[in-house]
Motif scaffolding. Structure first.
Motif, PDB file in Angstrom:
ATOM      1  N   GLY A 109     -86.199 -20.901  19.800  1.00 17.53           N
ATOM      2  CA  GLY A 109     -85.798 -19.980  18.742  1.00 17.53           C
ATOM      3  C   GLY A 109     -86.804 -19.906  17.598  1.00 17.53           C
ATOM      4  N   ASP A 110     -87.351 -21.048  17.206  1.00 12.85           N
ATOM      5  CA  ASP A 110     -88.300 -21.029  16.084  1.00 12.85           C
ATOM      6  C   ASP A 110     -89.542 -20.215  16.450  1.00 12.85           C
ATOM      7  OD1 ASP A 110     -86.776 -22.642  14.269  1.00 12.85           O
ATOM      8  OD2 ASP A 110     -87.295 -24.385  15.488  1.00 12.85           O
ATOM      9  N   ASP A 111     -90.019 -20.425  17.673  1.00  7.23           N
ATOM     10  CA  ASP A 111     -91.211 -19.708  18.123  1.00  7.23           C
ATOM     11  C   ASP A 111     -90.920 -18.220  18.293  1.00  7.23           C
ATOM     12  OD1 ASP A 111     -93.969 -19.701  19.128  1.00  7.23           O
ATOM     13  OD2 ASP A 111     -93.014 -19.098  21.020  1.00  7.23           O
ATOM     14  N   THR A 112     -89.755 -17.899  18.858  1.00  4.25           N
ATOM     15  CA  THR A 112     -89.390 -16.488  19.051  1.00  4.25           C
ATOM     16  C   THR A 112     -89.282 -15.783  17.703  1.00  4.25           C
ATOM     17  OG1 THR A 112     -88.176 -17.113  21.041  1.00  4.25           O
ATOM     18  CG2 THR A 112     -87.686 -14.955  20.121  1.00  4.25           C
ATOM     19  N   ALA A 113     -88.633 -16.443  16.736  1.00  3.83           N
ATOM     20  CA  ALA A 113     -88.492 -15.850  15.400  1.00  3.83           C
ATOM     21  C   ALA A 113     -89.872 -15.638  14.768  1.00  3.83           C
ATOM     22  CB  ALA A 113     -87.637 -16.748  14.510  1.00  3.83           C
ATOM     23  N   ARG A 114     -90.744 -16.605  14.931  1.00  5.84           N
ATOM     24  CA  ARG A 114     -92.091 -16.510  14.348  1.00  5.84           C
ATOM     25  C   ARG A 114     -92.862 -15.329  14.956  1.00  5.84           C
ATOM     26  NH1 ARG A 114     -96.635 -17.533  16.102  1.00  5.84           N
ATOM     27  NH2 ARG A 114     -95.906 -18.607  17.974  1.00  5.84           N
ATOM     28  N   ARG A 115     -92.733 -15.153  16.273  1.00  2.00           N
ATOM     29  CA  ARG A 115     -93.468 -14.060  16.934  1.00  2.00           C
ATOM     30  C   ARG A 115     -92.936 -12.691  16.500  1.00  2.00           C
ATOM     31  NH1 ARG A 115     -92.749 -15.986  22.884  1.00  2.00           N
ATOM     32  NH2 ARG A 115     -93.631 -13.959  23.434  1.00  2.00           N
ATOM     33  N   ILE A 116     -91.611 -12.573  16.407  1.00  4.79           N
ATOM     34  CA  ILE A 116     -91.047 -11.283  15.974  1.00  4.79           C
ATOM     35  C   ILE A 116     -91.439 -11.021  14.516  1.00  4.79           C
ATOM     36  CG2 ILE A 116     -88.940  -9.919  15.648  1.00  4.79           C
ATOM     37  CD1 ILE A 116     -87.628 -11.610  17.867  1.00  4.79           C
ATOM     38  N   ARG A 117     -91.408 -12.079  13.689  1.00  2.16           N
ATOM     39  CA  ARG A 117     -91.779 -11.930  12.269  1.00  2.16           C
ATOM     40  C   ARG A 117     -93.219 -11.424  12.142  1.00  2.16           C
ATOM     41  NH1 ARG A 117     -91.707 -17.164  10.703  1.00  2.16           N
ATOM     42  NH2 ARG A 117     -89.449 -17.032  10.897  1.00  2.16           N
ATOM     43  N   ALA A 118     -94.108 -11.995  12.941  1.00  2.00           N
ATOM     44  CA  ALA A 118     -95.524 -11.602  12.870  1.00  2.00           C
ATOM     45  C   ALA A 118     -95.695 -10.127  13.221  1.00  2.00           C
ATOM     46  CB  ALA A 118     -96.352 -12.483  13.803  1.00  2.00           C
TER      47      ALA A 118
END
Ligand SMILES: [Zn+2]
Length: 174
Positions: A149-158
């Motif tokens: 989840g942390d990585d997925t959120a970071r990628r969508i945020r970017a």
């Protein structure tokens, strides 16, 4: 009989917390926003500004299942002014683009219900990936515990941040 897995027990605990707040006449989403995640937690936030909080669903029906919360309390879509409709839809479309770009989803479906006694307008985005069946079964795909989840959120945020600069602004000229 075996006990449900830990994540399902957690989800049930969350459901009871939400019900308890609603029994007291408190909107769980407003309470969560005021307390910085006092109901739903502070993790998996993709984006936040004065009007919106966008985060991953912690018990997703697909990888990247995203919740767009419009912060002012509105029970459902029907209570939005025309100006708010423009703002909410612009932000949802930007989030759809960001999910496609960040996760490689072929399509992103949008759903909003906000039914029941106390509810707070939110819109759900359901990514559909290559090879997955198309159509409304995506809305009822089985929930799973969130993974990465942390990585997925970071990628969508970017992917989302560069798209957010002119929300609510004038028409662009193309
Ligand atoms: Zn509310």
């Amino acid at each position: 009989m075996t006990a449900p897995p830990a994540w399902q027990q957690e989800r049930e605990r969350l459901g009871r917390k939400v019900e308890e707040l609603r029994r007291q006449g408190v909107c769980d989403t407003c309470y969560d926003l005021e307390t910085g995640g006092g109901v739903y937690g502070a993790r998996y936030v993709i984006y936040e500004d004065e009007h919106f909080k966008i985060k991953l669903e912690p018990y997703p029906r697909a990888k990247g299942h995203t919740i767009v919360v419009y912060k002012p309390h509105r029970d459902d879509l029907s209570l939005l002014s025309d100006a708010e409709v423009g703002l909410v839809f612009q932000v949802c479309v930007r989030a759809v683009k960001a999910v496609k770009q960040a996760l490689g989803a072929e399509k992103v479906y949008l759903n909003t219900m906000c039914d029941g006694p106390i509810n707070h307008l939110h819109l759900q985005l359901f990514p559909r990936y290559a090879g997955e069946r198309t159509g409304s079964t995506r809305f009822v795909a089985p929930r799973r515990p969130i993974a990465d989840g942390d990585d997925t959120a970071r990628r969508i945020r970017a992917a989302l941040l560069p798209l957010m600069h002119n929300v609510g602004g004038a028409e662009s000229a193309h």
